[in-house]
Design a protein around this motif. Structure first.
Motif, PDB file in Angstrom:
ATOM      1  N   ALA A 114      -7.832  -9.171   3.900  1.00 28.44           N
ATOM      2  CA  ALA A 114      -7.517 -10.275   3.738  1.00 28.44           C
ATOM      3  C   ALA A 114      -7.661 -10.266   1.501  1.00 28.44           C
ATOM      4  N   GLY A 115      -6.908 -10.712   1.150  1.00 26.77           N
ATOM      5  CA  GLY A 115      -7.473 -11.137  -0.672  1.00 26.77           C
ATOM      6  C   GLY A 115      -7.893  -9.322  -1.138  1.00 26.77           C
ATOM      7  N   ARG A 116      -7.763  -8.564  -0.787  1.00 26.99           N
ATOM      8  CA  ARG A 116      -8.224  -7.077  -1.330  1.00 26.99           C
ATOM      9  C   ARG A 116      -7.023  -6.326  -1.960  1.00 26.99           C
ATOM     10  N   SER A 117      -6.527  -6.314  -3.596  1.00 25.83           N
ATOM     11  CA  SER A 117      -5.105  -5.806  -4.064  1.00 25.83           C
ATOM     12  C   SER A 117      -4.675  -4.876  -2.407  1.00 25.83           C
ATOM     13  N   PRO A 118      -3.609  -4.028  -3.063  1.00 26.01           N
ATOM     14  CA  PRO A 118      -2.825  -2.881  -2.506  1.00 26.01           C
ATOM     15  C   PRO A 118      -3.350  -1.660  -2.025  1.00 26.01           C
ATOM     16  N   VAL A 119      -4.274  -1.569  -3.475  1.00 30.76           N
ATOM     17  CA  VAL A 119      -4.540  -0.861  -4.708  1.00 30.76           C
ATOM     18  C   VAL A 119      -5.978  -0.207  -3.420  1.00 30.76           C
ATOM     19  N   SER A 120      -6.794  -1.214  -3.937  1.00 35.49           N
ATOM     20  CA  SER A 120      -8.161  -0.910  -3.019  1.00 35.49           C
ATOM     21  C   SER A 120      -7.720  -0.355  -1.748  1.00 35.49           C
TER      22      SER A 120
ATOM     23  N   LYS B 103     -12.041  16.313   3.075  1.00 37.89           N
ATOM     24  CA  LYS B 103     -12.553  14.971   3.584  1.00 37.89           C
ATOM     25  C   LYS B 103     -12.721  15.106   1.517  1.00 37.89           C
ATOM     26  N   LYS B 104     -12.614  13.481   1.777  1.00 37.96           N
ATOM     27  CA  LYS B 104     -12.524  12.999  -0.232  1.00 37.96           C
ATOM     28  C   LYS B 104     -13.898  12.301  -0.044  1.00 37.96           C
ATOM     29  N   THR B 105     -14.509  12.529  -1.420  1.00 39.63           N
ATOM     30  CA  THR B 105     -15.732  11.344  -1.420  1.00 39.63           C
ATOM     31  C   THR B 105     -14.903   9.787  -2.296  1.00 39.63           C
ATOM     32  N   ALA B 106     -15.747   8.845  -1.710  1.00 37.88           N
ATOM     33  CA  ALA B 106     -14.845   7.602  -2.735  1.00 37.88           C
ATOM     34  C   ALA B 106     -15.341   7.456  -3.959  1.00 37.88           C
ATOM     35  N   LYS B 107     -16.177   8.200  -4.820  1.00 37.42           N
ATOM     36  CA  LYS B 107     -15.574   9.084  -5.807  1.00 37.42           C
ATOM     37  C   LYS B 107     -14.464   9.616  -6.535  1.00 37.42           C
ATOM     38  N   GLU B 108     -13.767  10.427  -5.763  1.00 37.32           N
ATOM     39  CA  GLU B 108     -13.050  11.543  -5.625  1.00 37.32           C
ATOM     40  C   GLU B 108     -11.693  10.411  -5.687  1.00 37.32           C
ATOM     41  N   ILE B 109     -11.464   9.587  -4.578  1.00 38.50           N
ATOM     42  CA  ILE B 109     -10.512   8.725  -4.474  1.00 38.50           C
ATOM     43  C   ILE B 109     -10.730   7.703  -5.769  1.00 38.50           C
ATOM     44  N   GLY B 110     -11.212   7.172  -5.675  1.00 40.74           N
ATOM     45  CA  GLY B 110     -11.658   5.939  -7.193  1.00 40.74           C
ATOM     46  C   GLY B 110     -11.113   6.991  -8.191  1.00 40.74           C
ATOM     47  N   ASP B 111     -11.228   7.839  -8.354  1.00 38.13           N
ATOM     48  CA  ASP B 111     -10.864   8.142  -9.735  1.00 38.13           C
ATOM     49  C   ASP B 111      -9.323   8.835 -10.002  1.00 38.13           C
ATOM     50  N   VAL B 112      -8.900   8.996  -9.043  1.00 37.83           N
ATOM     51  CA  VAL B 112      -6.674   9.042  -8.681  1.00 37.83           C
ATOM     52  C   VAL B 112      -6.771   7.755  -8.795  1.00 37.83           C
ATOM     53  N   SER B 113      -7.011   6.620  -8.110  1.00 37.30           N
ATOM     54  CA  SER B 113      -6.467   5.474  -7.470  1.00 37.30           C
ATOM     55  C   SER B 113      -7.006   4.504  -8.540  1.00 37.30           C
ATOM     56  N   GLY B 114      -7.978   4.611  -9.482  1.00 36.80           N
ATOM     57  CA  GLY B 114      -8.520   3.416 -10.512  1.00 36.80           C
ATOM     58  C   GLY B 114      -9.090   2.465 -10.056  1.00 36.80           C
ATOM     59  N   VAL B 115      -9.979   2.745  -9.285  1.00 37.90           N
ATOM     60  CA  VAL B 115     -10.026   1.769  -8.190  1.00 37.90           C
ATOM     61  C   VAL B 115     -12.699   2.358  -8.040  1.00 37.90           C
ATOM     62  N   ALA B 116     -12.590   1.285  -8.547  1.00 33.46           N
ATOM     63  CA  ALA B 116     -14.470   1.334  -8.593  1.00 33.46           C
ATOM     64  C   ALA B 116     -14.790   1.907  -7.522  1.00 33.46           C
TER      65      ALA B 116
ATOM     66  N   THR C 109       1.042  -1.492  -0.424  1.00 34.32           N
ATOM     67  CA  THR C 109      -0.410  -0.366  -0.060  1.00 34.32           C
ATOM     68  C   THR C 109       0.686   1.409  -0.272  1.00 34.32           C
ATOM     69  N   GLY C 110       1.772   1.445   0.662  1.00 30.93           N
ATOM     70  CA  GLY C 110       3.189   1.958   0.793  1.00 30.93           C
ATOM     71  C   GLY C 110       3.635   3.008  -0.580  1.00 30.93           C
ATOM     72  N   ASP C 111       3.182   1.962  -1.453  1.00 34.38           N
ATOM     73  CA  ASP C 111       3.955   2.235  -3.250  1.00 34.38           C
ATOM     74  C   ASP C 111       2.931   3.313  -3.665  1.00 34.38           C
ATOM     75  N   PHE C 112       1.805   3.190  -3.247  1.00 36.70           N
ATOM     76  CA  PHE C 112       1.187   3.988  -3.854  1.00 36.70           C
ATOM     77  C   PHE C 112       0.338   5.427  -3.301  1.00 36.70           C
TER      78      PHE C 112
ATOM     79  N   ALA D 290     -14.021  -2.231   1.054  1.00 38.12           N
ATOM     80  CA  ALA D 290     -13.048  -2.851   1.920  1.00 38.12           C
ATOM     81  C   ALA D 290     -12.804  -1.518   2.843  1.00 38.12           C
ATOM     82  N   TYR D 291     -13.459  -0.488   2.840  1.00 37.15           N
ATOM     83  CA  TYR D 291     -13.700   0.866   3.672  1.00 37.15           C
ATOM     84  C   TYR D 291     -14.400  -0.416   4.845  1.00 37.15           C
ATOM     85  N   LYS D 292     -14.966  -0.641   4.490  1.00 41.81           N
ATOM     86  CA  LYS D 292     -16.566  -0.889   5.011  1.00 41.81           C
ATOM     87  C   LYS D 292     -16.005  -2.784   6.045  1.00 41.81           C
ATOM     88  N   SER D 293     -15.093  -2.969   5.492  1.00 35.72           N
ATOM     89  CA  SER D 293     -14.211  -4.538   5.977  1.00 35.72           C
ATOM     90  C   SER D 293     -12.823  -3.765   7.117  1.00 35.72           C
TER      91      SER D 293
END
Length: 321
Positions: A251-257, A273-286, A216-219, A293-296
């Protein structure tokens, strides 16, 4: 014309110094067009037949609007089989071989083998990807070397060179410690994530190399920088991600997620505060993946934040999804 000459004590070098016979201390000017050295005071020609060692700026091509007439050529590329130096100048046959004045048109055509042509196309594609990803030339050079090894092995004949080029760039980024996601490579290439993934696995077997596992630290720093988040939020996000992995919450989730979810949690507890959509657009994660992942991680939120983190929103008031 007059000149005085001097030689070194060992006699190995003879140095001729030009001087005007009438004005020994006068400044001399070189006429590059005529090849003469002229005295500035009286105009006498002190030296002639001077060789111009600069580039030759004549063009022998048929394109009159050519912007670069230099004949020095590009730098030698050691990865090409022909060293990129062969040139063939021939006169064609037929009416098209003569201009309107009846003079023959000479074609300056380089003899490039099919292998070198494929390498040059791939190197050009890799350079374009590196430019779009803002990567230094060092990484593009490593990707070129990897592609050359794959090309020489002839193990991926018939596969798309675009997919191989993208996979080589992905491997080079990971080996140089600046990994990029498959989605980032897809955005700057012409192939899908699935094709790049397949080529990536095959290349690792063919050239017998390995890549470091991504974390996770790489990104984190790049994602937080693109989102405009402060160093304190970035530090908290890194701590949250590392602790979540340690507690086996993702467990089982990618480091990017995991990185995206950690950034979401840290930002929601701060004043930026940043929304999940804003973070997803930058990271490439849906967006849905970020929320899952946050819920876990949410049930253990109390244990994930660093002790010195300044909460603007208490953990109890964080979104529960």
């Amino acid at each position: 014309m007059a000149s005085s000459s001097s030689s070194s004590t060992k006699g190995y070098v003879n140095v001729i110094t030009l001087r005007c016979p009438n004005h020994p201390d006068a400044e001399l000017v070189e006429d590059y067009h005529a090849g003469d050295v002229v005295c500035m005071e009286c105009g006498i020609v002190v030296g002639d037949r001077i060789i111009d060692v600069g580039s030759e700026w004549r063009t022998f091509s048929n394109e009159k609007d050519s912007k670069d007439n230099s004949r020095v050529g590009a730098a030698e590329n050691s990865l090409l089989e022909g060293s990129d130096l062969s040139t063939c100048i021939t006169m064609g046959s037929g009416p098209a071989s003569f201009n309107e004045n009846g003079r023959p048109i000479y074609n300056n055509r380089r003899n490039i083998s099919s292998g070198d042509r494929a390498l040059m196309i791939a190197f050009r594609e890799i350079a374009q990807m590196a430019d779009r990803l803002n990567l230094p030339k060092m990484i593009a050079d490593r990707a070129n070397t990897i592609f050359k090894q794959v090309h020489v092995s002839k193990s991926l004949k018939g596969r798309s060179n675009d997919a191989i080029s993208s996979a080589c760039m992905y491997i080079a980024c990971r080996q140089e410690g600046v990994p990029r996601t498959f989605k980032e490579l897809c955005a700057v290439s012409k192939v899908s994530k699935k094709e790049i993934g397949r080529a990536f696995k095959l290349i690792l077997k063919i050239i017998n190399t390995s890549v470091e596992l991504i974390s996770t630290g790489d990104f984190m720093s790049r994602f937080c920088s693109n989102l405009g988040l402060s160093a304190a939020i970035q530090k908290a996000a890194i701590h949250i991600a590392d602790k979540a992995v340690l507690l086996n919450l993702v467990a089982g989730r990618s480091p990017v997620s995991v990185a995206a979810a950690a950034i979401y949690m840290a930002s929601q507890a701060s004043d930026d505060k940043k929304t999940a959509k804003e973070i997803g657009d930058v990271s490439g994660v849906a967006e849905v993946t970020v929320k899952h992942a946050y819920k876990s991680m949410y049930p253990k939120a109390h244990d994930l934040f660093p002790e010195d983190f300044k909460f603007c929103v208490p953990v109890e008031q964080l979104p529960s999804m």
